[in-house]
Write a protein that holds these residues in place. Sequence first.
Motif, PDB file in Angstrom:
ATOM      1  N   VAL A 161       0.849  -1.186   0.000  1.00 11.57           N
ATOM      2  CA  VAL A 161       0.000   0.000   0.000  1.00 11.57           C
ATOM      3  C   VAL A 161       0.885   1.236   0.000  1.00 11.57           C
ATOM      4  O   VAL A 161       1.700   1.435   0.911  1.00 11.57           O
ATOM      5  N   SER A 162       0.749   2.037  -1.050  1.00 13.10           N
ATOM      6  CA  SER A 162       1.544   3.260  -1.145  1.00 13.10           C
ATOM      7  C   SER A 162       0.886   4.375  -0.333  1.00 13.10           C
ATOM      8  O   SER A 162      -0.342   4.456  -0.243  1.00 13.10           O
ATOM      9  N   THR A 163       1.702   5.206   0.274  1.00 12.71           N
ATOM     10  CA  THR A 163       1.198   6.306   1.097  1.00 12.71           C
ATOM     11  C   THR A 163       1.876   7.602   0.699  1.00 12.71           C
ATOM     12  O   THR A 163       2.964   7.602   0.106  1.00 12.71           O
ATOM     13  N   GLU A 164       1.232   8.716   1.041  1.00 12.57           N
ATOM     14  CA  GLU A 164       1.774  10.021   0.684  1.00 12.57           C
ATOM     15  C   GLU A 164       3.001  10.373   1.525  1.00 12.57           C
ATOM     16  O   GLU A 164       3.829  11.174   1.122  1.00 12.57           O
ATOM     17  N   ARG A 165       3.088   9.782   2.699  1.00 15.46           N
ATOM     18  CA  ARG A 165       4.239  10.069   3.553  1.00 15.46           C
ATOM     19  C   ARG A 165       4.950   8.773   3.923  1.00 15.46           C
ATOM     20  O   ARG A 165       4.348   7.705   3.920  1.00 15.46           O
ATOM     21  N   ALA A 166       6.204   8.880   4.210  1.00 14.94           N
ATOM     22  CA  ALA A 166       6.985   7.707   4.581  1.00 14.94           C
ATOM     23  C   ALA A 166       6.538   7.188   5.942  1.00 14.94           C
ATOM     24  O   ALA A 166       6.259   7.960   6.861  1.00 14.94           O
ATOM     25  N   LEU A 167       6.435   5.869   6.047  1.00 12.14           N
ATOM     26  CA  LEU A 167       6.037   5.233   7.293  1.00 12.14           C
ATOM     27  C   LEU A 167       7.180   4.387   7.830  1.00 12.14           C
ATOM     28  O   LEU A 167       7.999   3.879   7.053  1.00 12.14           O
TER      29      LEU A 167
END
Length: 492
Positions: free
Chosen positions: A331-337
Motif C-alpha cells: 500500500v503506497s502512502t503520501e508520507r513515509a512510514l
Amino acid sequence: MNLDRSELSRILGVDLPAGADTVIGVTHDSRAVEAGFAFVAVPGFRFDGVQFVPEALRRGASLIVAEREVPDTPTVVVPDARAALAELARAVHGHPSRELEVYGVTGTNGKTTTSYALYSILSGIYGVDACGLSTTAEIVVAGEREPALRTTPEAPEVQSMLARMLEAGVQRVVMEVSSHGVALKRVTGTHFAGAIFTNLTRDHLDLHGTMETYFQAKRELFVWADGPKLANAEDEWGRRLASEIAGTKTFGGVPEADYRVEEVQSERNGTRFDLRHATGAVTLHTPLLGAYNVLNVAGAAAFALEIGAAPDALVGAVRDMAQVPGRFERVSTERALPFEVIVDYAHTDVGLAAVLEVARQTAAATGEHPQGRVICVFGAAGDRDKAKRPLMGEVASRLADVSIVTTDDAYSEDPVTIANEVAVGADPARTTVIVDRREAIREALLQARHGDIVVVAGKGHERVQHLPDGDVEFHDATVVGELLAELGPAVA
C-alpha cells in the motif's frame, strides 16, 4: 447475432413452441432481459430461476428455457439449464473463442497472480492491444480495464467478454478459470488453446463436497485444452494431473520438472531465479516476492516458452511486470512510514501461511531493526467451508506475532460466531477479536512499530463486503489509506 427457429431447435435439441421464431440475446438474469431475449431459468442454490419468469416475460423475453414446464409460457424444457445457457451464449455471440487463443489458468492458490504474470509477459511481447485478461481482480480488453464481478462470470458474460475482445482486435486471452466456472458450466464449450494448473488445497468443499470432486473440476480444463498444458510438479495434484492428461508438462523446483526452477535469490526489489528446460535455461528477475510467486511466474514463463516466446523478450517482460492488485500489494502512502502495509487476497489456511511466511522474510530483509514483527488482520468467509476457520487461526498464531481476527465476507452468518470459530484455533495470548473490519485495521496500524509489516488478508482487490444486513463498500487498501490520514502522527 440473431438465432432463428431452426438454429435454436438444433442447439436445444427440441422443437420450439409457437411464436418463438428468433432470439437476439440470452441471459439467466431476469433484470438483464431485453425484447427478443431468451431467458434461461437456472435452478440456483437459493432461488429457482422459474420464479423470475414473469419478470422476464414482462421485459420482453421471446423464449423461456427451463428444466420443467412453466404454465402459459413459451417454454422449452431441457435436461440441463446451465448447459443450455452455455450453448446459447456461445451461439448468440458467434463462438468467439474459435478465433481467439484462450489460455486458462486454474488451481486453488496463485490463479490470479499466474494469470497476471502470463498476461504481462504476453502483452510485453505481443503488445497490449493484442492481449486480453479475465481474472478475479479485473478484466482488461486491449489495455482498457474494468472491474470483475467474480472469478469466472456466468456463460453469457464470458462469451460477451470474449466477443468484445475479438472485436477490439485482441488475439490472445488469459482467463482465470475457477472450479465453480467449470462445475457450473460457465465456460463449457469455450475453446481453450492451453492451460496452467497452480495447485490444489482445501477450498470450496461447500460446493464440491470432496477434494476428489474438486480436483475433477480442475482437471476438466486440461481435458478441454488442445494446446500447451503445464502443471505444478511441487503439488501432488499437479503431478497426478500430469500423469493422467497426455501432453502435460511440469514446472517447479524438483529434479523431474520439465521446466526446473533453480538458483532462487531473494532481493530487496524482487526475486531472481533460473528456469531450466530441455533446450536451455533463462535467468528471470521478477518484482514479485516469495517462493510461491516464483512458482506463479515460472508457470507463466514456461507457458510463454511453450507457445514460442523468445527468451530475450521473456526476460524483459518478466522484469517489467506490474504489481498484482490485492496480491501481496504494497500500500503506497503520501508520507513515509516506519512500517509497511500489505494487502492480500489470502482466504484459506494455506494461502494465509504463504503470505505470512513472505511477510516474515520481508520484515527481516527490510526492517532496520532485527525484531520487526508481522501483524495480521484476517477473517473467514461465511456460508463456506467451516472446517478451515480454526486452521486459519492456528496459521496466524504460528506465523504472525500479533493476530487480529475480524470479519471477512460473512454473507448470511453472524460475524461474531465466525470470528469466534476462527479464534478457537488461535493462541489467545497473541490474538484479539475485533469484529468491525475497519476498527481491526485501525488497531493494527496503531500497534505497528518501526520495521513491522502489517498484513491485511482476505479481501485483496475486492471493493464490497458481503454482510448479513446487506453489502457495503469496502476496499482494504483504500481503508488503510483513509485510516493513516486520520491517525496522522499517531502512526508516524
